[in-house]
Every structure is written in structure tokens, then in C-alpha cells.
Design an enzyme around this catalytic site. Structure first.
Site, PDB file in Angstrom:
ATOM      1  N   ARG A 108     -45.863  34.743 -17.054  1.00 50.16           N
ATOM      2  CA  ARG A 108     -44.677  35.253 -17.760  1.00 50.16           C
ATOM      3  C   ARG A 108     -44.641  34.548 -19.118  1.00 50.16           C
ATOM      4  O   ARG A 108     -44.600  33.319 -19.181  1.00 50.16           O
ATOM      5  CB  ARG A 108     -43.401  34.964 -16.977  1.00 50.16           C
ATOM      6  CG  ARG A 108     -42.148  35.217 -17.814  1.00 50.16           C
ATOM      7  CD  ARG A 108     -40.868  35.228 -17.009  1.00 50.16           C
ATOM      8  NE  ARG A 108     -40.752  36.460 -16.247  1.00 50.16           N
ATOM      9  CZ  ARG A 108     -39.628  36.891 -15.686  1.00 50.16           C
ATOM     10  NH1 ARG A 108     -38.514  36.198 -15.805  1.00 50.16           N
ATOM     11  NH2 ARG A 108     -39.595  38.013 -15.004  1.00 50.16           N
ATOM     12  N   HIS A 135     -42.973  44.931 -18.456  1.00 50.36           N
ATOM     13  CA  HIS A 135     -42.636  44.253 -17.189  1.00 50.36           C
ATOM     14  C   HIS A 135     -43.104  45.155 -16.041  1.00 50.36           C
ATOM     15  O   HIS A 135     -42.288  45.679 -15.281  1.00 50.36           O
ATOM     16  CB  HIS A 135     -41.129  44.014 -17.143  1.00 50.36           C
ATOM     17  CG  HIS A 135     -40.680  43.025 -16.109  1.00 50.36           C
ATOM     18  ND1 HIS A 135     -41.557  42.294 -15.328  1.00 50.36           N
ATOM     19  CD2 HIS A 135     -39.423  42.632 -15.735  1.00 50.36           C
ATOM     20  CE1 HIS A 135     -40.871  41.512 -14.521  1.00 50.36           C
ATOM     21  NE2 HIS A 135     -39.583  41.694 -14.748  1.00 50.36           N
ATOM     22  N   GLN A 138     -41.905  44.756 -12.185  1.00 49.75           N
ATOM     23  CA  GLN A 138     -40.534  45.190 -11.934  1.00 49.75           C
ATOM     24  C   GLN A 138     -40.480  46.685 -11.629  1.00 49.75           C
ATOM     25  O   GLN A 138     -39.765  47.131 -10.724  1.00 49.75           O
ATOM     26  CB  GLN A 138     -39.671  44.894 -13.173  1.00 49.75           C
ATOM     27  CG  GLN A 138     -38.260  45.408 -13.079  1.00 49.75           C
ATOM     28  CD  GLN A 138     -37.455  44.665 -12.019  1.00 49.75           C
ATOM     29  OE1 GLN A 138     -37.404  43.445 -12.038  1.00 49.75           O
ATOM     30  NE2 GLN A 138     -36.826  45.392 -11.105  1.00 49.75           N
ATOM     31  N   ASP A 226     -30.503  47.511 -18.702  1.00 53.27           N
ATOM     32  CA  ASP A 226     -30.949  46.118 -18.640  1.00 53.27           C
ATOM     33  C   ASP A 226     -30.094  45.350 -19.640  1.00 53.27           C
ATOM     34  O   ASP A 226     -29.372  45.943 -20.449  1.00 53.27           O
ATOM     35  CB  ASP A 226     -32.450  46.044 -18.984  1.00 53.27           C
ATOM     36  CG  ASP A 226     -33.031  44.635 -18.857  1.00 53.27           C
ATOM     37  OD1 ASP A 226     -32.408  43.783 -18.189  1.00 53.27           O
ATOM     38  OD2 ASP A 226     -34.118  44.389 -19.424  1.00 53.27           O
ATOM     39  N   CYS A 265     -32.816  45.706 -13.365  1.00 56.96           N
ATOM     40  CA  CYS A 265     -33.809  44.729 -12.896  1.00 56.96           C
ATOM     41  C   CYS A 265     -33.191  43.382 -12.576  1.00 56.96           C
ATOM     42  O   CYS A 265     -33.773  42.606 -11.828  1.00 56.96           O
ATOM     43  CB  CYS A 265     -34.908  44.573 -13.943  1.00 56.96           C
ATOM     44  SG  CYS A 265     -34.324  43.871 -15.508  1.00 56.96           S
ATOM     45  N   ARG A 293     -38.968  43.610  -4.975  1.00 56.39           N
ATOM     46  CA  ARG A 293     -39.923  42.847  -5.777  1.00 56.39           C
ATOM     47  C   ARG A 293     -40.968  42.189  -4.865  1.00 56.39           C
ATOM     48  O   ARG A 293     -42.143  42.117  -5.208  1.00 56.39           O
ATOM     49  CB  ARG A 293     -39.213  41.778  -6.616  1.00 56.39           C
ATOM     50  CG  ARG A 293     -38.303  42.311  -7.722  1.00 56.39           C
ATOM     51  CD  ARG A 293     -39.068  43.075  -8.793  1.00 56.39           C
ATOM     52  NE  ARG A 293     -40.127  42.306  -9.404  1.00 56.39           N
ATOM     53  CZ  ARG A 293     -39.978  41.428 -10.392  1.00 56.39           C
ATOM     54  NH1 ARG A 293     -38.795  41.217 -10.910  1.00 56.39           N
ATOM     55  NH2 ARG A 293     -41.033  40.777 -10.884  1.00 56.39           N
TER      56      ARG A 293
HETATM   57  N1   CP Z   1     -36.025  41.031 -12.851  1.00 56.37           N
HETATM   58  C1   CP Z   1     -36.664  39.891 -13.071  1.00 56.37           C
HETATM   59  O1   CP Z   1     -37.824  39.853 -13.487  1.00 56.37           O
HETATM   60  O2   CP Z   1     -35.930  38.772 -12.758  1.00 56.37           O
HETATM   61  P1   CP Z   1     -36.293  37.275 -13.088  1.00 56.37           P
HETATM   62  O3   CP Z   1     -36.182  37.083 -14.571  1.00 56.37           O
HETATM   63  O4   CP Z   1     -35.260  36.463 -12.328  1.00 56.37           O
HETATM   64  O5   CP Z   1     -37.696  36.981 -12.622  1.00 56.37           O
HETATM   65  N1  NVA Z   2     -35.454  42.438 -20.655  1.00 52.99           N
HETATM   66  C1  NVA Z   2     -35.207  41.233 -19.900  1.00 52.99           C
HETATM   67  C2  NVA Z   2     -35.739  41.364 -18.509  1.00 52.99           C
HETATM   68  C3  NVA Z   2     -35.480  40.194 -17.626  1.00 52.99           C
HETATM   69  C4  NVA Z   2     -36.067  40.350 -16.254  1.00 52.99           C
HETATM   70  C5  NVA Z   2     -35.843  40.052 -20.613  1.00 52.99           C
HETATM   71  O1  NVA Z   2     -36.944  40.191 -21.141  1.00 52.99           O
HETATM   72  O2  NVA Z   2     -35.209  38.999 -20.650  1.00 52.99           O
END
Ligand code: CP
Ligand code: NVA
Length: 309
Positions: A108, A135, A138, A226, A265, A293
Site C-alpha cells: 500500500r 484499489h 477492494q 467514498d 469501501c 475483503r
Molecule cells: N477499504 C480499505 O481499504 O480500508 P483500509 O484503509 O482500512 O485498509
Molecule cells: N480513497 C480512499 C480509500 C481508502 C480505503 C483513500 O485513498 O484514502
């Protein structure tokens, strides 16, 4: 070449379908079991996943860890700030080292170019646990959640409200791969990546771009939003003001089909992109989506190791 999943297109439509079938079957086969117990066939016994986080996470971190346990393997957590990556060791060298120590790597990070660099130098599968661009993991869980509510994806109408962000890019990609249509209502200045939209349209998906949230939601099967402030972005007053008309509230949800689903998400910023009445209401499937997930991740991992697809 290892199977990397940097975007959903790396798997393609057929493999994505196989993942969704696998996720549903494995979820059903272990219903009611303790969450840490391995599946009876333990298909990734002895395998270890290195999870590298340059940003916060709850769901992605826990679901990959539990997914590996359920597949009979294990996971190692590296929070980048406390690793040598955080002190300037190169991504290429990190890729080489982790490829000798682990059987797959999940990252990540912020800049998508970083995960592309990691994948170029890794000799084991690399999985995108979120970048500023996309992502994909997700969205596998999102697709599973919609299917298990008895809604086949092909031909459906989905609506996206709010920010043109990483999650939206992967939904656009999924629309092209799974044959559903998407209406995107985003305020000026916050549009999403045109490349994903062009590719989805070329695959036959109808992608409507509008500034009108009601036009986006009218009669749709699925409503998705989101956060308006993704990780790494400032909580900017001007952006929140621009986003305000795109809040998913009961009045907007009432424009969708009566049996429409609400997806998010998570984490949610209640009172910003969605109200309590919607996220806690009858259309919301966000807790199933979060649980899925785990099931989706297991299918992605099995695909990455060549076991399905
Ligand atoms: N939806 C998602 O990816 O959540 P986190 O940021 O908690 O991993
Ligand atoms: N769009 C959000 C998703 C988090 C899971 C971010 O990038 O923070």
C-alpha cells in the site's frame, strides 16, 4: 513471470470471474467457523505474504493477514516507516530482498509508479493494496457483495458520487471487465482518470459523466461513494464545499431503484459523503463488503499463485 495484480486488468475478465466464484465458494464452505481456522484444503500451506504499508489501514491489513491464515499460510507486516525502505533503501533492492524471503508481496503506497517499480524487480507476485491511482482488491470484494445479494453484474447500472479517486478508477475498470454501466457524478476539478474511462468504454461499458447527482442515481442498481479526503490529501474546506451536493443521503438514495444497494469501501466520514441514515439503513451492505475483503483477498492470492484463473 509472476502474476502481479496492480490493476484488475492484470487478471482480466475471465480470471476475475474465477476469483469471484472461488471467493463465494470458500466463504460458503467455512460459514460459522472460527475466523482463524484454516480451510480444510489449506491451499497456501507454508506460504508467507510480506505486507508493506506506507499508509494507514485497518481492513486491508487485517483481511490479508486473516486470508493467509485461512489459506494455511501466514503474513509478515512491515510498516514502511520502521523499515529500511523508510530510510531510503531503494524499492528495487527491497523487491529483491523480499522476493527471497516471502512468497508474495502486498504494497500500500502513494505513487502508483512505486508499485510498478516493485513489480519490475520482484520475482514473486506483487499485489496492490491501494495506491493513489487504484484499489483493485477492494473492488473484488465489492463485486462479490453485489453478486451475493442476487444481482448479477452484467447490464447493471451503478452510480458513483463524490471524488474522482482511486476507488472509482478500479470500479470503472470493473465495469469494463464485468459488463456493467456506470454514471459518475463528480464536481468540476475532481474528475477521475480518463484512461480508465476510455478503456471501460472500449470494452462496451456505458460510462456517463455528469455534474448532476440526481441524474446519476435515478433508477440505478448500486450507489457507491467514498471519502472526500483520501489518505495523503489535506482536509480542504473548498473541496468539502464542492462535494456537498454529492452527499449520499436518504433523499438521493430515494432516486435509485427501491432495491438498490449502497456500497462504501470504508472508512466512512459520516455526515460528509454519507449520512448515518444511509450507511446504517436497509440499502447498506457495507459490513458484508468489509467482511468480503477476506474472501476476495483469498481468491486474489490463489490467482496470484496460479491456483485459479
Ligand atoms: N477499504 C480499505 O481499504 O480500508 P483500509 O484503509 O482500512 O485498509
Ligand atoms: N480513497 C480512499 C480509500 C481508502 C480505503 C483513500 O485513498 O484514502
Amino acid at each position: 513471470m509472476p502474476r502481479h495484480l496492480l490493476n484488475l486488468a492484470d487478471a482480466g475478465a475471465a480470471a476475475l470471474g474465477a476469483m469471484l466464484a472461488d471467493a463465494a465458494a470458500r466463504k460458503a464452505a467455512r460459514a460459522g467457523w472460527p475466523k482463524g481456522r484454516a480451510d480444510s484444503d489449506a491451499p497456501l500451506a507454508g506460504h508467507v505474504l510480506a505486507m508493506v504499508f506506507e499508509k494507514n489501514s485497518t481492513r486491508t491489513r487485517v483481511s490479508f493477514d486473516i486470508a493467509m491464515r485461512q489459506l494455511g499460510g501466514s503474513a509478515v507486516l512491515l510498516e514502511a516507516g520502521s523499515t529500511q525502505l523508510g530510510r531510503g533503501e531503494t524499492i528495487a533492492d527491497t523487491a529483491r530482498v523480499l522476493s527471497r524471503m516471502a512468497d508474495a508481496i502486498m504494497l500500500r503506497t502513494d505513487d502508483h509508479a512505486k508499485i510498478e517499480e516493485l513489480a519490475r524487480h520482484a520475482s514473486v507476485p506483487v499485489i496492490n493494496g491501494l495506491t493513489d491511482l487504484s484499489h483493485p482488491c477492494q473492488i473484488v470484494a465489492d463485486l462479490q457483495t453485489v453478486i451475493e445479494r442476487g444481482k448479477p453484474l452484467a447490464g447493471q447500472e451503478w452510480a458513483w458520487l463524490g471524488d474522482g479517486n482511486n476507488v472509482l478508477n478500479s470500479i470503472v475498470e470493473a465495469a469494463g471487465l464485468c459488463g456493467f454501466h456506470l454514471r459518475i457524478a463528480v464536481p468540476p476539478g475532481y474528475d477521475s482518470d480518463p484512461g480508465f474511462i476510455d478503456r471501460a468504454r472500449a470494452a462496451g461499458s456505458r460510462i456517463m459523466l455528469t455534474r448532476d447527482p440526481v441524474a446519476a442515481v435515478a433508477g440505478v442498481d448500486v450507489v457507491v461513494t467514498d471519502t472526500w479526503t483520501s489518505m495523503g490529501q489535506p482536509h480542504a474546506v473548498a473541496k468539502l464545499a464542492a462535494m456537498a451536493p454529492y452527499q449520499v443521503n436518504p433523499a438521493l438514495m430515494a432516486q435509485a431503484r427501491p432495491d438498490a444497494l449502497f456500497l462504501h469501501c470504508l472508512p466512512a466520514h459520516r455526515g460528509e459523503e454519507v449520512t448515518d441514515a444511509v450507511i446504517d439503513g436497509p440499502a447498506s451492505v457495507v459490513w458484508d463488503e468489509a467482511e468480503n475483503r477476506i474472501h476476495a483477498q483469498k481468491a486474489i492470492l490463489r490467482w496470484a499463485f496460479g491456483q485459479i484463473g
